[in-house]
Design a protein around this motif. Structure first.
Motif, PDB file in Angstrom:
ATOM      1  N   PHE A 191     -33.779   1.835 -14.411  1.00 26.78           N
ATOM      2  CA  PHE A 191     -33.732   2.227 -15.820  1.00 26.78           C
ATOM      3  C   PHE A 191     -35.042   2.890 -16.245  1.00 26.78           C
ATOM      4  CE2 PHE A 191     -33.817   1.286 -20.461  1.00 26.78           C
ATOM      5  CZ  PHE A 191     -32.650   1.949 -20.814  1.00 26.78           C
ATOM      6  N   ILE A 192     -36.146   2.413 -15.721  1.00 29.47           N
ATOM      7  CA  ILE A 192     -37.433   3.054 -16.013  1.00 29.47           C
ATOM      8  C   ILE A 192     -37.445   4.472 -15.459  1.00 29.47           C
ATOM      9  CG2 ILE A 192     -39.922   2.973 -15.601  1.00 29.47           C
ATOM     10  CD1 ILE A 192     -39.512  -0.132 -15.273  1.00 29.47           C
ATOM     11  N   ALA A 193     -37.043   4.629 -14.188  1.00 34.02           N
ATOM     12  CA  ALA A 193     -37.018   5.961 -13.579  1.00 34.02           C
ATOM     13  C   ALA A 193     -36.080   6.891 -14.343  1.00 34.02           C
ATOM     14  CB  ALA A 193     -36.597   5.859 -12.112  1.00 34.02           C
ATOM     15  N   LEU A 194     -34.924   6.368 -14.748  1.00 33.04           N
ATOM     16  CA  LEU A 194     -33.944   7.168 -15.468  1.00 33.04           C
ATOM     17  C   LEU A 194     -34.469   7.618 -16.828  1.00 33.04           C
ATOM     18  CD1 LEU A 194     -31.072   8.262 -16.047  1.00 33.04           C
ATOM     19  CD2 LEU A 194     -30.462   5.921 -16.770  1.00 33.04           C
ATOM     20  N   THR A 195     -34.934   6.679 -17.628  1.00 30.94           N
ATOM     21  CA  THR A 195     -35.338   7.026 -18.993  1.00 30.94           C
ATOM     22  C   THR A 195     -36.633   7.837 -19.015  1.00 30.94           C
ATOM     23  OG1 THR A 195     -36.265   4.781 -19.162  1.00 30.94           O
ATOM     24  CG2 THR A 195     -34.099   5.165 -20.136  1.00 30.94           C
ATOM     25  N   ALA A 196     -37.523   7.600 -18.050  1.00 33.79           N
ATOM     26  CA  ALA A 196     -38.725   8.441 -17.970  1.00 33.79           C
ATOM     27  C   ALA A 196     -38.336   9.885 -17.674  1.00 33.79           C
ATOM     28  CB  ALA A 196     -39.661   7.902 -16.890  1.00 33.79           C
ATOM     29  N   GLN A 197     -37.381  10.081 -16.769  1.00 33.21           N
ATOM     30  CA  GLN A 197     -36.945  11.446 -16.456  1.00 33.21           C
ATOM     31  C   GLN A 197     -36.175  12.072 -17.612  1.00 33.21           C
ATOM     32  OE1 GLN A 197     -35.628  12.166 -12.160  1.00 33.21           O
ATOM     33  NE2 GLN A 197     -35.569   9.924 -12.282  1.00 33.21           N
ATOM     34  N   LEU A 198     -35.359  11.280 -18.312  1.00 33.10           N
ATOM     35  CA  LEU A 198     -34.672  11.803 -19.488  1.00 33.10           C
ATOM     36  C   LEU A 198     -35.673  12.241 -20.549  1.00 33.10           C
ATOM     37  CD1 LEU A 198     -31.704   9.268 -19.873  1.00 33.10           C
ATOM     38  CD2 LEU A 198     -31.516  11.716 -19.364  1.00 33.10           C
ATOM     39  N   SER A 199     -36.725  11.457 -20.720  1.00 30.51           N
ATOM     40  CA  SER A 199     -37.752  11.819 -21.691  1.00 30.51           C
ATOM     41  C   SER A 199     -38.411  13.152 -21.326  1.00 30.51           C
ATOM     42  CB  SER A 199     -38.805  10.711 -21.770  1.00 30.51           C
ATOM     43  OG  SER A 199     -39.845  11.076 -22.653  1.00 30.51           O
ATOM     44  N   ARG A 200     -38.725  13.312 -20.064  1.00 35.29           N
ATOM     45  CA  ARG A 200     -39.360  14.556 -19.631  1.00 35.29           C
ATOM     46  C   ARG A 200     -38.414  15.748 -19.761  1.00 35.29           C
ATOM     47  NH1 ARG A 200     -41.643  16.099 -13.665  1.00 35.29           N
ATOM     48  NH2 ARG A 200     -43.211  17.606 -14.331  1.00 35.29           N
ATOM     49  N   TYR A 201     -37.157  15.540 -19.423  1.00 37.08           N
ATOM     50  CA  TYR A 201     -36.152  16.609 -19.500  1.00 37.08           C
ATOM     51  C   TYR A 201     -35.937  17.050 -20.943  1.00 37.08           C
ATOM     52  CZ  TYR A 201     -31.930  18.926 -17.537  1.00 37.08           C
ATOM     53  OH  TYR A 201     -30.981  19.818 -17.089  1.00 37.08           O
ATOM     54  N   ARG A 202     -36.033  16.090 -21.862  1.00 36.49           N
ATOM     55  CA  ARG A 202     -35.835  16.380 -23.279  1.00 36.49           C
ATOM     56  C   ARG A 202     -37.106  16.879 -23.970  1.00 36.49           C
ATOM     57  NH1 ARG A 202     -30.798  17.210 -25.428  1.00 36.49           N
ATOM     58  NH2 ARG A 202     -29.330  15.538 -24.890  1.00 36.49           N
ATOM     59  N   ASN A 242     -35.414  18.065 -27.242  1.00 34.31           N
ATOM     60  CA  ASN A 242     -35.081  17.199 -28.364  1.00 34.31           C
ATOM     61  C   ASN A 242     -36.188  16.154 -28.454  1.00 34.31           C
ATOM     62  OD1 ASN A 242     -34.044  15.018 -29.980  1.00 34.31           O
ATOM     63  ND2 ASN A 242     -31.967  15.804 -29.665  1.00 34.31           N
ATOM     64  N   PRO A 243     -37.202  16.403 -29.279  1.00 33.31           N
ATOM     65  CA  PRO A 243     -38.367  15.500 -29.302  1.00 33.31           C
ATOM     66  C   PRO A 243     -38.034  14.075 -29.717  1.00 33.31           C
ATOM     67  CG  PRO A 243     -38.453  17.092 -31.112  1.00 33.31           C
ATOM     68  CD  PRO A 243     -37.358  17.535 -30.203  1.00 33.31           C
ATOM     69  N   ALA A 244     -37.052  13.915 -30.587  1.00 36.80           N
ATOM     70  CA  ALA A 244     -36.689  12.556 -31.000  1.00 36.80           C
ATOM     71  C   ALA A 244     -36.113  11.772 -29.831  1.00 36.80           C
ATOM     72  CB  ALA A 244     -35.688  12.611 -32.151  1.00 36.80           C
ATOM     73  N   LEU A 245     -35.207  12.400 -29.079  1.00 31.91           N
ATOM     74  CA  LEU A 245     -34.651  11.727 -27.912  1.00 31.91           C
ATOM     75  C   LEU A 245     -35.714  11.499 -26.841  1.00 31.91           C
ATOM     76  CD1 LEU A 245     -31.110  13.320 -27.356  1.00 31.91           C
ATOM     77  CD2 LEU A 245     -31.650  10.936 -27.882  1.00 31.91           C
ATOM     78  N   ALA A 246     -36.590  12.482 -26.664  1.00 34.83           N
ATOM     79  CA  ALA A 246     -37.656  12.323 -25.673  1.00 34.83           C
ATOM     80  C   ALA A 246     -38.506  11.104 -25.983  1.00 34.83           C
ATOM     81  CB  ALA A 246     -38.518  13.580 -25.626  1.00 34.83           C
ATOM     82  N   SER A 247     -38.836  10.939 -27.240  1.00 32.54           N
ATOM     83  CA  SER A 247     -39.653   9.793 -27.654  1.00 32.54           C
ATOM     84  C   SER A 247     -38.900   8.484 -27.480  1.00 32.54           C
ATOM     85  CB  SER A 247     -40.070   9.968 -29.116  1.00 32.54           C
ATOM     86  OG  SER A 247     -40.794   8.852 -29.568  1.00 32.54           O
ATOM     87  N   SER A 248     -37.612   8.499 -27.822  1.00 32.21           N
ATOM     88  CA  SER A 248     -36.816   7.282 -27.707  1.00 32.21           C
ATOM     89  C   SER A 248     -36.671   6.846 -26.255  1.00 32.21           C
ATOM     90  CB  SER A 248     -35.436   7.521 -28.328  1.00 32.21           C
ATOM     91  OG  SER A 248     -34.612   6.383 -28.172  1.00 32.21           O
ATOM     92  N   TRP A 249     -36.395   7.802 -25.368  1.00 34.07           N
ATOM     93  CA  TRP A 249     -36.255   7.454 -23.953  1.00 34.07           C
ATOM     94  C   TRP A 249     -37.570   6.948 -23.361  1.00 34.07           C
ATOM     95  CZ3 TRP A 249     -31.718   6.273 -23.244  1.00 34.07           C
ATOM     96  CH2 TRP A 249     -30.615   7.069 -23.534  1.00 34.07           C
ATOM     97  N   LEU A 250     -38.670   7.552 -23.767  1.00 34.37           N
ATOM     98  CA  LEU A 250     -39.962   7.090 -23.261  1.00 34.37           C
ATOM     99  C   LEU A 250     -40.253   5.671 -23.742  1.00 34.37           C
ATOM    100  CD1 LEU A 250     -42.544   7.590 -21.705  1.00 34.37           C
ATOM    101  CD2 LEU A 250     -43.509   8.679 -23.745  1.00 34.37           C
ATOM    102  N   SER A 251     -39.879   5.368 -24.978  1.00 40.38           N
ATOM    103  CA  SER A 251     -40.068   4.010 -25.496  1.00 40.38           C
ATOM    104  C   SER A 251     -39.260   3.004 -24.687  1.00 40.38           C
ATOM    105  CB  SER A 251     -39.652   3.961 -26.970  1.00 40.38           C
ATOM    106  OG  SER A 251     -39.752   2.649 -27.480  1.00 40.38           O
TER     107      SER A 251
END
Length: 407
Positions: A184-195, A202-211
């Protein structure tokens, strides 16, 4: 054939594709490139209906009645990583991605999720990888967006599950384990970077995934399941929230992958240093996860033991996940720190793991494409695993990691 093309390669081409000196046995050893190409043909469906081949009827890998589920997610990732490495946008890759998606997205497993949270995580990572491939190699923004939407749906599904002992459950109603939280860490970190940039910005999603990634990493460190000082992992928590179990190649590898992806997303070298510790530990004699530098699971140290393990068909997939973690660390840091270790794994695969249709070394030169066994060390086993999808994926991951990237 797995080997026939090797003999015909010109010397210059063989050297470029990573050829190695001939094995002391009479049977020639193929170059990394040839073995990877033939092994990928097997993975994509060679027509011999092996468990390592994609089945167009199900859109999954394995037999029609007993398809591999979470390993099929890894097969998607293995296929895409190979296509990217050889810089290929061949229509076959996209056709398999689309067929796999269409035949399974609206079934009982909605959006590729099920009661095993780690299965859902592997599919989420697969579709995120596929989204990037569609965007940057196939230049198909529509399919890239569709696959990204699926990956994010699955990430939300995982995040919404009850938190037993404060962490993400391995399956519904069970305590958490290392690999599910590291995934889940690997997934959401990559989603944050992709966003964070590009057409899906999408800066809001990027921030949420990084959190989400940072919160899960904080919990994983506090749980006692990982030790950042020693680079060691304990498998899971029991019902009393106490750490239990030992290490496997993929638990060490997925923690390293999670930390590497955090380093990529927040641009912090400290994460890379932490990730390196887990990779170094696994490759050290102290871990018991190598034999003369070649990866092995603990059960491989005792002949016949792996065939008795409850999750015996899962085991063959684990080495490939560790190999990918090494390759991703080197690529992310611009380092060759694990180049020698990666070369060792690929050499072991071509020397020791190529099999024919009946897991038989003697049939390596039959008119079948390359199949690969679970054991890479060259040690004979009286109760071999046979050909499995996980074994095919892991060997292909090892071979792909050492192919020269195309310009």
């Amino acid at each position: 054939m797995c080997l026939a093309a090797v003999v015909a390669l010109p010397a210059q081409a063989a050297a470029y594709r990573g050829a190695r000196p001939a094995h002391p046995a009479a049977v020639p050893v193929p170059s990394f490139g040839v073995a990877a190409s033939r092994g990928m043909q097997e993975l994509l469906g060679s027509g011999d209906h092996s468990p390592a081949s994609w089945n167009p009827l199900t859109g999954l890998w394995g037999a029609q009645i007993s398809s591999y589920w979470w390993q099929s997610a890894l097969a998607v990732t293995t296929m895409v990583r190979y296509a990217e490495r050889v810089d290929s946008a061949a229509p076959l890759y996209q056709r398999i991605l689309l067929q796999t998606y269409k035949r399974n997205v609206y079934g009982a497993r909605w959006q590729f999720a099920n009661t095993y949270t780690d299965d859902t995580g592997w599919w989420a990572l697969a579709w995120l990888t596929a989204s990037r491939y569609e965007l940057y190699y196939q230049h198909d923004r529509k399919d890239a967006a569709r696959f990204l939407s699926t990956a994010e749906w699955e990430a939300r599904f995982i995040a919404a599950q009850p938190k037993v002992c404060g962490g993400i459950e391995w399956s519904v109603g069970t305590p958490p384990n290392v690999v599910t939280n590291a995934q889940f860490i690997a997934l959401t970190a990559q989603l944050s970077r992709y966003r964070s940039a590009g057409p899906f910005y999408n800066p809001a999603l990027a921030s949420s995934w990084l959190s989400d990634a940072q919160g899960t990493l904080n919990w994983l460190e506090a749980s006692g399941l990982v030790n950042l000082e020693t680079g060691t992992v304990i498998d899971s928590l029991n019902s009393s929230c106490h750490p239990i179990g030992g290490t496997l190649t993929y638990t060490e590898g997925e923690v390293a992958e999670a930390l590497t992806q955090m380093g990529n997303t927040v641009n912090s070298w400290s994460y890379y240093e932490q990730a390196q510790g887990f990779l170094n530990y696994t490759l050290s004699p102290a871990s018991g996860l190598t034999y003369h530098g070649v990866l092995q699971e603990h059960c491989e140290a005792t002949l016949g033991a792996c065939s008795q393990v409850l999750f015996r068909l899962d085991l063959p997939a684990y080495k490939g996940l560790f190999v990918n973690a090494m390759a991703d660390w080197d690529a992310s840091t611009g380092s060759n720190a694990f180049a020698a270790a990666l070369d060792t794994q690929a050499t072991a695969v071509v020397q020791n793991a190529i099999r024919g249709p009946h897991n038989d070394v003697a049939h390596r030169a039959t008119p079948h494409t390359c199949q690969f066994s679970f054991h890479w060390t060259g040690e004979s086993d009286p109760a071999p695993m046979g050909i499995t999808l996980g074994g095919q994926e892991s060997a292909l991951d090892a071979l792909t990691a050492v192919l020269p990237p195309q310009p």
